[in-house]
Design an enzyme around this catalytic site. Structure first.
Site, mmCIF file in Angstrom:
data_model
loop_
_atom_site.group_PDB
_atom_site.id
_atom_site.type_symbol
_atom_site.label_atom_id
_atom_site.label_comp_id
_atom_site.label_asym_id
_atom_site.label_seq_id
_atom_site.Cartn_x
_atom_site.Cartn_y
_atom_site.Cartn_z
ATOM 1 C CG HIS A 1 1.158 5.401 4.184
ATOM 2 N ND1 HIS A 1 0.319 5.338 5.283
ATOM 3 C CD2 HIS A 1 1.903 4.265 4.222
ATOM 4 C CE1 HIS A 1 0.562 4.211 5.955
ATOM 5 N NE2 HIS A 1 1.521 3.546 5.337
ATOM 6 C CG HIS B 1 -0.232 -0.116 2.515
ATOM 7 N ND1 HIS B 1 0.213 -1.324 2.986
ATOM 8 C CD2 HIS B 1 0.125 0.800 3.450
ATOM 9 C CE1 HIS B 1 0.807 -1.158 4.152
ATOM 10 N NE2 HIS B 1 0.773 0.133 4.458
#
Ligand code: 5GP
Length: 139
Positions: free
Chosen positions: A101, A99
């Site tokens: 940010h 992922h």
């Protein structure tokens, strides 16, 4: 088969505030808002980290991260954005599913590069509204 928290969110088993979604990528508000609008961009297919994600999919994730960063500037009034990914526990990765940010930075915040991502109290934040506002700004 992986069944981490992001896999469960992608499968619809766990609720989240969705900012963006297509066939390959989902973007959600981080449950622990480092700043208002802190978003996670996640490939739907499970890869443990940035390093194991195929290039084509990695590029799709970053293309979405760019658009969300642009929306955080245009809609939320961010003056800067941190875009980062942690790889491995030693680097601070707590969810073993790749992922990125996207963290908006505002005037009055601590200046300069920060890798701290300490969460803040979100009880007074309207997260669905926040997700809606960012979604509106995605080009
Ligand atoms: P990492 O530490 O792996 O770089 O980032 C993982 C992020 O996932 C953290 O910032 C954490 O707040 C966020 N997170 C963990 N569990 C959940 C959850 O259930 N929902 C959402 N929206 N974010 C989560």
């Amino acid at each position: 088969m992986a069944n981490d928290i992001f896999c469960r969110i992608i499968k619809g088993e766990v609720p989240s505030s969705v900012v963006y979604e297509d066939d390959d990528v989902i973007a959600i508000l981080d449950i622990s808002q480092t700043t208002r609008g802190h978003t996670l961009v996640i490939p739907k297919e499970h890869y443990d980290s940035f390093l194991s994600c195929p290039k084509d999919l990695m590029q799709k994730v970053y293309a979405v991260a760019q658009r969300i960063g642009q929306a955080e500037v245009s809609v939320l009034g961010a003056k800067g954005v941190n875009i980062l990914t942690n790889v491995g526990e030693q680097a601070g990765q707590s969810v073993p599913h790749f992922h990125v940010h996207v963290i908006p930075r505002y005037t009055g915040g601590e200046g300069g590069f920060q890798i701290t991502m300490k969460g803040q109290d979100t009880s007074a934040m309207d997260l669905p509204r926040l997700a809606f506002d960012i979604k509106k700004g995605i080009k």
